[in-house]
Design an enzyme around this catalytic site. Structure first.
Site, short mmCIF file in Angstrom:
data_model
loop_
_atom_site.label_atom_id
_atom_site.label_comp_id
_atom_site.label_asym_id
_atom_site.label_seq_id
_atom_site.Cartn_x
_atom_site.Cartn_y
_atom_site.Cartn_z
N ASP A 1 -67.15 -46.42 16.20
CA ASP A 1 -67.22 -46.47 14.73
C ASP A 1 -65.80 -46.48 14.13
O ASP A 1 -64.96 -47.25 14.58
CB ASP A 1 -68.06 -45.28 14.22
CG ASP A 1 -68.54 -45.47 12.81
OD1 ASP A 1 -67.90 -44.94 11.89
OD2 ASP A 1 -69.54 -46.17 12.62
N TYR B 1 -63.99 -45.72 3.56
CA TYR B 1 -64.48 -47.09 3.41
C TYR B 1 -63.74 -47.81 2.30
O TYR B 1 -63.28 -48.93 2.45
CB TYR B 1 -65.99 -47.09 3.13
CG TYR B 1 -66.82 -46.69 4.32
CD1 TYR B 1 -66.97 -45.36 4.68
CD2 TYR B 1 -67.45 -47.66 5.10
CE1 TYR B 1 -67.71 -45.00 5.78
CE2 TYR B 1 -68.22 -47.30 6.21
CZ TYR B 1 -68.33 -45.98 6.55
OH TYR B 1 -69.07 -45.61 7.65
N HIS C 1 -75.35 -46.70 19.00
CA HIS C 1 -74.04 -46.59 18.35
C HIS C 1 -73.31 -45.29 18.66
O HIS C 1 -72.09 -45.28 18.83
CB HIS C 1 -74.27 -46.71 16.84
CG HIS C 1 -73.06 -46.60 16.01
ND1 HIS C 1 -72.16 -47.64 15.87
CD2 HIS C 1 -72.57 -45.58 15.27
CE1 HIS C 1 -71.20 -47.25 15.07
NE2 HIS C 1 -71.41 -46.02 14.69
#
EC number: 3.3.2.9
Lengths: 458, 460
Positions: free
Chosen positions: B227, B373, B429
């Site tokens: 990630d 982000y 993930h």
């Protein structure tokens, strides 16, 4: 624009043109026929079709619980140095609003404000629909029915200042309105669907049926945001009941319109008024701006139930999420103001009335589901958004709201009898009720003339 | 040839040359940018204490009582729509179960003891007090000890590494090295301080962690991540090749113009790109892209309005849990979206999942975690174009079938030019959290190859 840019434009134009020809072939498809669905629990056979009077009354426990949550809100994360609203709601601003909410906002007083208008509930296709119904007092003028719909994150509250203006005779108009302001299913006091599929098309059917229940075979319609989308569907699906459509969010999303917009990149005034060119071009800027402001839409269209939990459990969180839209939605330039420009146009009390409506009814989770019901294959393949609206139409463009160029409007609104431009933002009825109401009167007058001429010819 | 012909030819040639130059620019490799050593913290440089301090998690009773109260008073959830499991997001029938467990069976004091089982420290780097776990092998038994920086992502935390850390720091028969693990919390996550000024994106985080490792006495080290951890270590590989002995990523991907063009052309003959069993992970393109759109709403919102959504998430524990745990369903196995219970207990315990949620809750870090982000996707960071700069340090790509994207080795080589090890596993993930043994085995295998690579470099 560089050579590469021009090449790309030409290529894109060719692709869209070919796609358009293959897909649309110039003949619009006929509007689909929708199946009347039952959206609630219980037996359709036993539906209570009566119209019940309604008053807002919130239990003391709810208010006590709210007060507790507000005064025990966890400390906010301060904004980054030098930042106003660019990362979202500025928590210094939020603190000011929450302080007001906790110390000055008096719900019992506001409740009286809500209850100043006659309100009703009636069950349509299994769902209780909440609406305000105001008739003009003692007038000899012609009374025309007008259905008004709010959007997200708004509510019937947005129309409170507009209702008295629309139901009061104007010195220069020979008609006046009887106003029905309804709440979308899943919003406020209108019940939410228990099964998936309640798209804007089906919501349109519910409102057509609501008006029928109230005794109106034909009526005028007015809306912005989702209200405009639902009513556009109503006009397309049931034109026989619509006397005319006034929208303060006219949008056009046809392949031909994309083509026109791209061609306009090399020749801006071909489809856009010269003084409005800067609202559309440069295209890249419009696109990036749209991208920056649609995160909420993307999330709500895909995972509404995930998001809904937090928004329905934290009043400060709910307020931040809703009021952020009233900053940028009123004017994108307010993004660089620490106060978000809110006090310039609104009172905190009025803004919080709208937030309270979501809080006391616990309706934010079901409200955001409307996005999932809209942005999916099932609804979009119906194609109602690409079908022309044949009934008399009016588009009121407010400067700081989404903009559609003149040259594009006629694709969806071939019967556009009224096009106007005003100062103001997305929440027009709420922000500038005088200008808004006046525009509605002017537009409907044109509709009335058109309809009576039609009647005279028949 | 007539003059007219000559002139037209000249014009065409000029336009073509301009186009060629423009096209070449699109594929040009940018230079490694110079990065400012920004001071990210609230304190003055002169008053910053540089020392490494041991750290223990010790949450006050008030915080836990307040949490219990909020869980008890959580407003009733809206039931899912008829016939729907996770398709509209986290199913609230499932959430009720998780919250009930949280309220009645989850014991924070026990969990706190568990989380404190590894030695933890805090040290100031560029003004930010960074939290990290530091575990040395207890008894290396003559093995070479290699420093390994382990980075988590969003919505994860150091908690994801609690099972893998002992596997990495325990000597293995037949292997002549073992790891000393440094697992920090990302800035703005968990117990690491958050930046007070804008600009701390993944690229700047790469610099921050290079400085952390140097400060801890590791001039050269291995790095591993998934990630955001993967994105940050990729940047570290690009920016600081002299420091990075090797990078192991469980989210290697490439998204350049060149690779996307190749993907389009390979769609006509996919088995030229990958063996048949992997084709479904890449094609059909449109379906894969549609799925990405379905699953990236959170990313779109967090990249633009983190501070807005952060308020609710930091004020409602049930809301925070829903938001975070949804990802452990969809990103572990998308097929779990059809299950009302989300399939979680097939691979995780509610306790472990809630440990992770608690780290966000007790540190009030959800808003600052989401800002990563916005910072990374800012115009300022995108113009640096670090994504387009190749990574030449030894690289290992561990691909997990149910992760968000799949990049075949052939395409990865465009960016990762020294792949010594690539493998495929059927898991999701959160690799370290879901399959610690698979991941640790892969790390050991990969680093063995990397050590060999370095040995050969020195002998040549």
């Amino acid at each position: 624009m560089g050579a590469l840019g021009k090449l790309f434009i030409i290529f894109a134009v060719l692709v869209i043109f070919v796609g358009y020809r293959l897909n649309n072939l110039l003949q619009p498809s006929p509007p689909p026929k929708l199946e009347e669905k039952w959206w609630g629990r219980g037996d359709p056979a036993g539906e209570d079709k009566s119209i019940r009077t309604f008053k807002v009354h919130v239990a003391d426990e709810v208010l006590k619980d709210l007060k507790y949550r507000l005064s025990h809100a966890r400390p906010f994360t301060p904004p980054l140095e030098g930042i106003q609203q660019q990362y979202g709601m500025n928590t210094n601003l939020l603190k000011e609003i929450v302080d007001f909410w906790t110390t000055k906002y008096n719900w019992r007083e506001r409740e009286k404000l809500f209850n100043q208008y006659p309100q009703y509930l009636t069950s349509i296709q299994g769902l209780d629909i909440h609406y305000i119904h105001v008739k003009p007092k003692g007038t000899n003028l012609k009374v025309v029915p007008l259905l008004m719909l709010h959007g997200w994150p708004g509510s019937v509250r947005e129309f409170f200042d507009v209702i008295p203006l629309l139901t009061t005779p104007q010195t220069d108009k020979n008609f006046v309105f009887e106003v029905i302001v309804a709440a979308i299913p899943g919003y406020g006091f209108s019940q939410p669907a228990v099964r998936p599929g309640l798209s804007p098309a089906h919501a349109a059917m519910i409102f057509k049926n609501l008006m029928k229940r109230l005794g109106f075979d034909r009526f005028y319609i007015q809306g912005g945001d989702f209200g405009a989308i639902i009513l556009q569907n109503l006009a397309v699906l049931y034109p026989e009941v619509v006397l005319g459509f006034h929208s303060n969010m006219c949008t056009v999303y046809t392949p031909l319109s994309y083509l026109k917009t791209m061609v306009g990149a090399v020749w801006p005034t071909l489809f856009t008024k010269a003084e409005h060119v800067e609202r559309v071009y440069p295209l890249w800027e419009s696109f990036v701006h749209r991208l920056r402001e649609t995160g909420y839409l993307h999330l709500q269209a895909t995972k509404p139930d995930t998001l809904g939990v937090a928004l329905n459990d934290s009043p400060v969180g709910l307020a931040a999420y809703i009021l952020e839209k009233f900053t940028t939605g009123t004017n994108i330039s307010h993004q660089s103001r620490e106060d978000g420009g809110l006090k310039q146009y609104y009172d905190y009390a009025d803004l919080l009335d709208n937030v309270m409506l979501y809080w006391i009814t616990g309706s934010m989770p079901t409200a955001v589901r409307l996005y999932s019901e809209t942005f999916n294959k099932n609804f979009m393949s119906l194609g109602t958004g690409r079908m022309p609206v044949q009934v008399p139409s009016a588009c009121a463009r407010f400067r700081n709201d989404f903009y559609t160029s003149d040259g594009l409007l006629k694709e969806i609104f071939p019967n556009l009898l009224h096009l106007s431009d005003h100062e103001g933002g997305h929440f027009a009825a709420f922000q500038v009720p005088d200008v808004f109401s006046r525009d509605v009167f002017v537009a409907i007058e044109k509709f009335e003339n058109f309809n009576s001429n039609l009647g005279a010819k028949a | 040839m007539s003059y007219a012909c000559l002139i037209v030819t000249a014009i065409v040639v000029i336009i073509l040359l301009k186009l060629v130059n423009k096209i070449r620019n699109l594929f040009k490799i940018p230079a490694v940018p110079y990065l400012e050593e920004t001071w990210w913290g609230p304190r003055d440089k002169s008053e910053e204490d540089d020392s490494i301090k041991p750290f223990t998690i010790n949450i006050s009773d008030e915080v836990i009582e307040d949490l219990q109260h909020r869980l008890k008073k959580a407003r009733p959830f809206i039931p899912p729509l008829e016939g729907i499991q996770q398709q509209y997001g986290l199913n609230t029938n499932l959430l009720n179960k998780i919250v009930e467990f949280w309220r009645t069976e989850y014991n924070w004091k026990e969990r706190e003891t568990f989380l404190n089982k590894f030695p933890q420290f805090v040290v100031s780097v560029q003004g930010l007090r960074l939290h990290y776990i530091h575990v040395k092998p207890e008894n290396p038994e003559g093995r070479k000890v290699l420093p390994l920086l382990l980075l988590h992502g969003w919505p994860g935390s150091v908690r994801e590494f609690y099972d893998i850390i002992p596997m990495l720091t325990t000597p293995r028969p037949g292997c002549n090295f073992v790891f000393e693990v440094i697992a920090p919390s990302l800035p703005g996550y968990g117990f690491s301080e958050a930046a007070v000024r804008p600009g701390l994106g993944a690229i700047q985080a790469a610099l921050l962690f290079k400085n952390l490792m140097i400060k801890l006495g590791f001039p050269k080290f291995y790095i591993q991540g998934g990630d955001w951890g993967a994105i940050i270590i990729h940047h570290m590989g690009t920016l600081f090749p002299e420091q990075i002995l090797g990078l192991h990523s469980n989210m290697c991907s490439v998204n350049s113009l060149k690779s996307n063009i190749k993907l389009f052309f390979y769609s006509f003959w996919p088995t030229l790109l990958v063996s048949p069993e992997h084709v479904h992970k890449i094609y059909p393109r449109l379906a894969k892209l549609a799925n990405l759109v379905l699953e990236t709403g959170y990313m779109h919102l967090q990249a633009t309005k983190p501070d807005t959504v952060g308020v609710a998430l930091n004020d409602s524990p049930v809301g925070l849990a829903a938001y975070i745990i949804e990802k452990f369903i969809t990103w572990t196995n998308p097929a779990w979206k059809e299950l009302e219970d989300g399939g979680l207990t097939k691979k995780y315990t509610y306790t472990a999942l809630l440990d992770n949620v608690m780290i966000y809750w007790i540190t009030n870090s959800i808003t600052t975690s989401m800002r990563l982000y916005a910072e990374t996707m800012s115009a300022a960071n995108r113009t640096l174009q670090v994504d387009s700069i190749p990574v030449t340090v030894p690289t290992a790509a561990a691909r997990f079938t149910y992760d968000l994207t799949y990049s075949p080795t052939v395409l990865l080589k465009e960016k990762f030019q020294n792949i010594v090890h690539a493998s495929d596993y059927d898991a999701g993930h959160f690799a370290a959290f879901e399959e610690p043994k698979i991941l640790s085995d892969d790390i050991f295998t990969a680093v063995e190859k990397m050590e060999l690579f370095h040995k050969n470099q020195h002998s040549s």
